[in-house]
Design an enzyme around this catalytic site. Sequence first.
Site, PDB file in Angstrom:
ATOM      1  N   GLY A  31       0.895  -1.253  -0.030  1.00  0.00           N
ATOM      2  CA  GLY A  31      -0.054   0.162   0.073  1.00  0.00           C
ATOM      3  C   GLY A  31       0.744   1.350   0.025  1.00  0.00           C
ATOM      4  N   SER A  53      -6.126   6.100   1.201  1.00  0.00           N
ATOM      5  CA  SER A  53      -6.270   7.211   1.097  1.00  0.00           C
ATOM      6  C   SER A  53      -5.402   7.896  -0.102  1.00  0.00           C
ATOM      7  CB  SER A  53      -5.749   8.220   2.269  1.00  0.00           C
ATOM      8  OG  SER A  53      -4.644   7.781   2.456  1.00  0.00           O
ATOM      9  N   GLY A  69       1.502  20.080   8.520  1.00  0.00           N
ATOM     10  CA  GLY A  69       1.087  18.791   9.114  1.00  0.00           C
ATOM     11  C   GLY A  69       2.493  17.758   9.064  1.00  0.00           C
ATOM     12  N   GLY A  77       4.240  17.119   5.594  1.00  0.00           N
ATOM     13  CA  GLY A  77       5.132  18.475   5.102  1.00  0.00           C
ATOM     14  C   GLY A  77       6.104  18.541   5.701  1.00  0.00           C
ATOM     15  N   GLU A 135       8.030  16.527   7.678  1.00  0.00           N
ATOM     16  CA  GLU A 135       9.027  15.262   7.446  1.00  0.00           C
ATOM     17  C   GLU A 135       9.613  15.581   6.027  1.00  0.00           C
ATOM     18  OE1 GLU A 135       7.033  11.480  10.357  1.00  0.00           O
ATOM     19  OE2 GLU A 135       7.494  11.397   8.052  1.00  0.00           O
ATOM     20  N   GLU A 156       1.171  27.758   6.329  1.00  0.00           N
ATOM     21  CA  GLU A 156       0.054  26.964   7.166  1.00  0.00           C
ATOM     22  C   GLU A 156      -1.048  27.794   7.215  1.00  0.00           C
ATOM     23  OE1 GLU A 156      -0.663  23.722   8.452  1.00  0.00           O
ATOM     24  OE2 GLU A 156      -2.476  24.820   9.093  1.00  0.00           O
ATOM     25  N   VAL A 180      -2.572  29.595   0.498  1.00  0.00           N
ATOM     26  CA  VAL A 180      -2.340  29.409  -0.960  1.00  0.00           C
ATOM     27  C   VAL A 180      -3.312  29.629  -2.045  1.00  0.00           C
ATOM     28  CG1 VAL A 180      -0.696  28.245  -2.722  1.00  0.00           C
ATOM     29  CG2 VAL A 180       0.000  28.431  -0.458  1.00  0.00           C
ATOM     30  N   LEU A 197      -3.363   6.815  10.230  1.00  0.00           N
ATOM     31  CA  LEU A 197      -1.763   5.982  10.492  1.00  0.00           C
ATOM     32  C   LEU A 197      -1.955   4.468  10.445  1.00  0.00           C
ATOM     33  CD1 LEU A 197      -1.736   7.868  13.941  1.00  0.00           C
ATOM     34  CD2 LEU A 197      -0.113   8.345  12.292  1.00  0.00           C
ATOM     35  N   HIS A 247      19.887   3.653  33.392  1.00  0.00           N
ATOM     36  CA  HIS A 247      20.516   4.908  33.522  1.00  0.00           C
ATOM     37  C   HIS A 247      22.015   4.542  32.722  1.00  0.00           C
ATOM     38  CE1 HIS A 247      22.610   8.647  34.792  1.00  0.00           C
ATOM     39  NE2 HIS A 247      23.438   7.897  34.818  1.00  0.00           N
TER      40      HIS A 247
HETATM   41  C1  FAD Z   1       4.601  10.346   2.739  1.00  0.00           C
HETATM   42  C2  FAD Z   1       3.686   9.501   3.940  1.00  0.00           C
HETATM   43  C3  FAD Z   1       4.388   9.275   5.116  1.00  0.00           C
HETATM   44  C4  FAD Z   1       3.683   8.468   5.954  1.00  0.00           C
HETATM   45  N1  FAD Z   1       4.351   8.162   6.979  1.00  0.00           N
HETATM   46  C5  FAD Z   1       3.757   7.146   8.048  1.00  0.00           C
HETATM   47  C6  FAD Z   1       4.304   7.190   9.082  1.00  0.00           C
HETATM   48  O1  FAD Z   1       5.304   7.336   9.460  1.00  0.00           O
HETATM   49  N2  FAD Z   1       3.529   6.245  10.194  1.00  0.00           N
HETATM   50  C7  FAD Z   1       2.165   6.102   9.948  1.00  0.00           C
HETATM   51  O2  FAD Z   1       1.463   5.466  10.612  1.00  0.00           O
HETATM   52  N3  FAD Z   1       1.476   6.318   8.639  1.00  0.00           N
HETATM   53  C8  FAD Z   1       2.192   7.277   8.028  1.00  0.00           C
HETATM   54  N4  FAD Z   1       1.427   7.667   6.782  1.00  0.00           N
HETATM   55  C9  FAD Z   1       0.127   7.201   6.592  1.00  0.00           C
HETATM   56  C10 FAD Z   1       0.134   5.545   6.135  1.00  0.00           C
HETATM   57  O3  FAD Z   1       0.629   5.459   5.031  1.00  0.00           O
HETATM   58  C11 FAD Z   1      -1.442   5.329   6.080  1.00  0.00           C
HETATM   59  O4  FAD Z   1      -1.945   5.569   7.132  1.00  0.00           O
HETATM   60  C12 FAD Z   1      -1.387   3.774   5.679  1.00  0.00           C
HETATM   61  O5  FAD Z   1      -0.816   3.403   4.468  1.00  0.00           O
HETATM   62  C13 FAD Z   1      -3.008   3.633   5.496  1.00  0.00           C
HETATM   63  O6  FAD Z   1      -3.174   1.765   5.184  1.00  0.00           O
HETATM   64  P1  FAD Z   1      -4.430   1.513   4.644  1.00  0.00           P
HETATM   65  O7  FAD Z   1      -4.269   0.298   4.416  1.00  0.00           O
HETATM   66  O8  FAD Z   1      -5.586   1.917   5.099  1.00  0.00           O
HETATM   67  O9  FAD Z   1      -4.304   2.016   3.042  1.00  0.00           O
HETATM   68  P2  FAD Z   1      -3.135   2.283   1.982  1.00  0.00           P
HETATM   69  O10 FAD Z   1      -1.846   1.761   2.535  1.00  0.00           O
HETATM   70  O11 FAD Z   1      -3.350   3.505   1.348  1.00  0.00           O
HETATM   71  O12 FAD Z   1      -3.230   1.153   1.099  1.00  0.00           O
HETATM   72  C14 FAD Z   1      -4.396   0.906   0.383  1.00  0.00           C
HETATM   73  C15 FAD Z   1      -4.203   0.198  -1.121  1.00  0.00           C
HETATM   74  O13 FAD Z   1      -5.221  -0.441  -1.838  1.00  0.00           O
HETATM   75  C16 FAD Z   1      -4.933  -0.096  -3.122  1.00  0.00           C
HETATM   76  N5  FAD Z   1      -6.377  -0.001  -3.750  1.00  0.00           N
HETATM   77  C17 FAD Z   1      -7.173   0.959  -3.992  1.00  0.00           C
HETATM   78  N6  FAD Z   1      -8.260   0.854  -4.474  1.00  0.00           N
HETATM   79  C18 FAD Z   1      -8.190  -0.507  -4.973  1.00  0.00           C
HETATM   80  C19 FAD Z   1      -9.174  -1.390  -5.721  1.00  0.00           C
HETATM   81  N7  FAD Z   1      -9.965  -0.819  -5.963  1.00  0.00           N
HETATM   82  N8  FAD Z   1      -8.495  -2.619  -6.052  1.00  0.00           N
HETATM   83  C20 FAD Z   1      -7.253  -2.822  -5.716  1.00  0.00           C
HETATM   84  N9  FAD Z   1      -6.401  -2.146  -4.899  1.00  0.00           N
HETATM   85  C21 FAD Z   1      -6.942  -1.009  -4.391  1.00  0.00           C
HETATM   86  C22 FAD Z   1      -4.199   1.012  -3.307  1.00  0.00           C
HETATM   87  O14 FAD Z   1      -3.380   0.665  -4.548  1.00  0.00           O
HETATM   88  C23 FAD Z   1      -3.197   0.815  -2.049  1.00  0.00           C
HETATM   89  O15 FAD Z   1      -2.140   0.029  -2.336  1.00  0.00           O
HETATM   90  C24 FAD Z   1       2.486   8.143   5.677  1.00  0.00           C
HETATM   91  C25 FAD Z   1       1.702   8.551   4.478  1.00  0.00           C
HETATM   92  C26 FAD Z   1       2.584   9.072   3.671  1.00  0.00           C
HETATM   93  C27 FAD Z   1       1.930   9.569   2.378  1.00  0.00           C
END
Ligand code: FAD
Length: 463
Positions: free
Chosen positions: A41, A142, A179, A182, A184, A200, A234, A317, A442
Amino acid sequence: MSESFDVIVIGAGPGGYVCAIRAAQLGLKVACVEKRETLGGTCLNVGCIPSKALLQSSENFEETKHHFADHGILVDGVKLDLARMQARKGEVVGANVKGVEFLFKKNKVTWLKGAGKIVAPGKVEVAGQTYDTKNIVIATGSESMPLKGVEVDEKQIVTSTGALELEKVPGHIVVIGGGVIGLELGSVWRRLGAEVTVVEFLDRIVPTMDGEVSKQFERVLSKQGVKFKLKSKVTGAVKAADGVTLTVEPAAGGAAEEIKADVVLLAIGRRAYTESLGLEAAGVAVDERGRVKTDGHFATNVPGIYAIGDVIAGPMLAHKAEDEGVALAEMLVGQAGHVNYGVIPSVVYTWPEVASVGETEEELKARGQEYKSGKFPFTANGRARAMGSTDGFVKILADKKTDRVLGAHILGPDAGTLIAEIAVAMEFGASAEDVARTCHAHPSLNEAVKEAALAVDGRALHI
Ligand SMILES: Cc1cc2nc3c(=O)[nH]c(=O)nc-3n(C[C@H](O)[C@H](O)[C@H](O)COP(=O)(O)OP(=O)(O)OC[C@H]3O[C@@H](n4cnc5c(N)ncnc54)[C@H](O)[C@@H]3O)c2cc1C
């Protein structure tokens, strides 16, 4: 005839792939649909993991260039090989996504490659084939939130995905949104030599975090060279060959100004992704923000269809998504899966890091909760001094009458690791005194947590 399953999970992010693995461990026949070339993901491919790889590399670069001399280590001619840094990031991502593929094989989870569409309750179509299933789990995650007038091309105006792929260090990068993402990614490019300006809308950065932490965090980042334009919005972006001109207005109205940037990072938040999923036809209800509506058991309004992770309400998250995946898999076999939303840590992986769990002072005040606060600065922690990383503090908030820990907020070295101690304490309903009376090694950074717990009762020892 197509194969049929007990569960088809749509989306292989941390919510979906963990749900699939746990359901398979519990004896269910499971498939997971993923349209991306690789599993894992957003988190593993374009989120948590690549951003942390670049944060680590850029931190190493900055340390070598600017801070090793403090330790008596003199390194001449430190140079950046950005192509190698990016290649290493790719290797880190590759190892992680392959790891999920291995886990799918190990647990006999079938990966259905392609985009999944719910054609009816109990029926999912993938690449022209329809599969029958007793349960459907929506875990489609998302996507980056767009902003009117700021058109993303992932080259000059980028989302986090483009910001992770830049091939050269921009002269000036403007980050829209103060946030976590941005800040990081802004930190990565500042460490590598870019000038960074964060615009912001609100009057403070990381607005969901404890107010005192967010103020101090802003000071620390400013000291590192990040510029902030708070209470500003912006309203337009014009691209030219030599950069982007942004129109920035005061949030409360007033005269606009123009800011020139080589690269603009749009990071104003993320929104649920449900494109082409067939929700409407299947009759699955979404809320006003497009998130799939669920009850306390991740069930949508359509029997047999569930949803977890970023696509539903709650903090976006990875660990929240994972825990929901596990809880739902357990519920599907009749077990008592559970997620404690009151104890979900949240971390900003800058340096120093910011971490928090439980309620902020603002939240406690808003609900009229009487509380005590204990604070301990890293300047008074021996290990932090030895590390040369004394910015920040630990703050613990506890119920005034019962002393039960209600929240903790840390700005400091390894805050993301330190917060786990408080999360465990909160899960066990610990008091600040329980934390304070636990023997801490410690010299360790964790001693600052112990001292903050002591400070709740006005009896810190080292300050
Ligand atoms: C730059 C960045 C940094 C981040 N850093 C952190 C962090 O340090 N710690 C943290 O906890 N969170 C972090 N996050 C947030 C974290 O990535 C998300 O909260 C997490 O990935 C959510 O997991 P999820 O399984 O809900 O969805 P996702 O990880 O978004 O996975 C959803 C998957 O579904 C697939 N999909 C969508 N629709 C379909 C469909 N119809 N058929 C088949 N596949 C589909 C997509 O291709 C995707 O691979 C970060 C996010 C970003 C963008």
